[in-house]
Design an enzyme around this catalytic site. Structure first.
Site, PDB file in Angstrom:
ATOM      1  N   THR A 126       0.814  -1.208   0.000  1.00 51.24           N
ATOM      2  CA  THR A 126       0.000   0.000   0.000  1.00 51.24           C
ATOM      3  C   THR A 126       0.850   1.262   0.000  1.00 51.24           C
ATOM      4  O   THR A 126       1.995   1.249   0.483  1.00 51.24           O
ATOM      5  CB  THR A 126      -0.895   0.015   1.260  1.00 51.24           C
ATOM      6  OG1 THR A 126      -1.487   1.300   1.426  1.00 51.24           O
ATOM      7  CG2 THR A 126      -0.087  -0.273   2.524  1.00 51.24           C
ATOM      8  N   TYR A 149      -1.552   0.350  10.756  1.00 54.40           N
ATOM      9  CA  TYR A 149      -1.836  -0.399   9.528  1.00 54.40           C
ATOM     10  C   TYR A 149      -0.646  -0.338   8.579  1.00 54.40           C
ATOM     11  O   TYR A 149      -0.182  -1.368   8.063  1.00 54.40           O
ATOM     12  CB  TYR A 149      -3.082   0.160   8.845  1.00 54.40           C
ATOM     13  CG  TYR A 149      -3.233  -0.290   7.406  1.00 54.40           C
ATOM     14  CD1 TYR A 149      -3.515  -1.617   7.103  1.00 54.40           C
ATOM     15  CD2 TYR A 149      -3.072   0.608   6.346  1.00 54.40           C
ATOM     16  CE1 TYR A 149      -3.633  -2.042   5.783  1.00 54.40           C
ATOM     17  CE2 TYR A 149      -3.192   0.195   5.031  1.00 54.40           C
ATOM     18  CZ  TYR A 149      -3.474  -1.128   4.755  1.00 54.40           C
ATOM     19  OH  TYR A 149      -3.581  -1.544   3.445  1.00 54.40           O
TER      20      TYR A 149
END
EC number: 4.-.-.-
Length: 316
Positions: A126, A149
């Site tokens: 990501t 995250y």
């Protein structure tokens, strides 16, 4: 070719499985445990086109407990998309599932690959690994995630690299930049804003709305993912998968208004901890190595997502 897709009932995973099955030489195994922020009913809907396919096998299991030796039998390629996503919910007491599913499950899968002759292991990472950066970011930009995250996904990248270095696992890392389109998760900004607008509720804007993102339409993203197939020279590489257009949140709201033909009421709330002000992908490497060419304009992509969500929430 036998291909395993983890997170197959998810937003990107379900689209990826459908694209892979367009090639009659592919047999696809999809695994998903229906966890994370997307409701069970929506994940089941994501699988609607896949379940009747004879060359698709679906397994509802958790990678933390699944018999991976059996799962990987005869598998040529793995697309590992399964993860707990999202910045907002990764803080505090919610962190444990992130660590378990984004790190431990990946480590189990990489370990299992040591006993199987896998051609390619694609890890979905990501843009969150970059953190707060100005201007375009290339794959060589320093990595400073702002959220738990992002830390779990960066740890996942590091795990992939050590398994390649020590055991020759043929990893490829793809860093996705804000993917959107039909089936997007309900916790993601476009889905949330469009749903609020369809239900004639105020649109919740976190921060001042000036924050911008590099938006990647789902079909462009999937083309980037599948372009990895049959390219052994990509082993060990990390590649950005960005979009055709970037915009601020307020610009997105303006486009939603234009497409729907109706003005929105805005409700401004506190900025989300761990979210960068801007993201912008340098996709030169993807263009060179994958012949990647994202072509979907933000307006066209939003139009498709609005149509999908209008149908999904009709009557609510």
């Amino acid at each position: 070719m036998k291909i395993l897709v983890t997170g197959a009932a998810g937003f990107i995973g379900s689209h990826l499985c459908e694209e892979l099955l367009k090639d009659k030489k592919h047999n696809v195994i999809g695994i998903d445990d229906f966890i994370g922020p997307t409701p069970f009913s929506l994940k089941l809907k994501n699988l609607k086109n896949l379940l009747p396919e004879k060359r698709f096998t679906f397994i509802k299991e958790n990678l933390l407990t699944a018999d991976l030796a059996s799962l990987l039998e005869g598998v040529d390629v793995i697309f590992h998309l399964a993860a707990i996503p999202g910045v907002r919910s990764s803080w505090g007491n919610h962190f444990h599932p992130y660590a378990a599913h984004n790190i431990q499950a990946l480590q189990r899968l990489l370990e299992a690959c040591r006993e199987h002759s896998i051609q390619t292991f694609v890890f979905a990472s990501t843009s969150s690994v970059y953190g707060e950066k100005q201007g375009k970011v290339s794959e060589n930009t320093s990595l400073s995630p702002l959220s738990p995250y992002g830390v779990t996904k960066l740890t996942g990248e590091k795990l992939c690299h050590v398994y390649k270095q020590s055991f020759g696992i043929p990893i490829v890392i793809l860093r996705f930049f804000t993917v959107y389109g039909p089936r997007q998760r309900p916790d993601m900004a476009f889905h949330r804003l469009i749903k609020q607008h369809l239900q004639q509720k105020p649109l919740t804007i976190f921060g001042d709305g000036q924050q911008s993102r590099d938006f990647t339409y789902i079909s462009d993203c999937v083309k980037g993912i599948t372009a990895v197939l049959g390219k052994p020279h990509l082993i060990g590489e990390t590649v950005n998968i960005g979009g055709a257009e970037r915009a601020s949140v307020l610009k997105v709201v303006s486009l939603i208004e234009d497409i729907s033909g109706r003005k929105a009421t805005l409700h401004f709330s506190d900025k989300i901890a761990g979210e960068p002000s801007n993201t912008w992908a340098d996709i030169s490497k993807a263009k060179q190595l994958l012949h990647y060419d994202p072509a979907t304009s933000l307006k066209d992509g939003l139009t498709n997502e609005i149509a999908y969500l209008s149908s999904l929430y009709q009557g609510e």
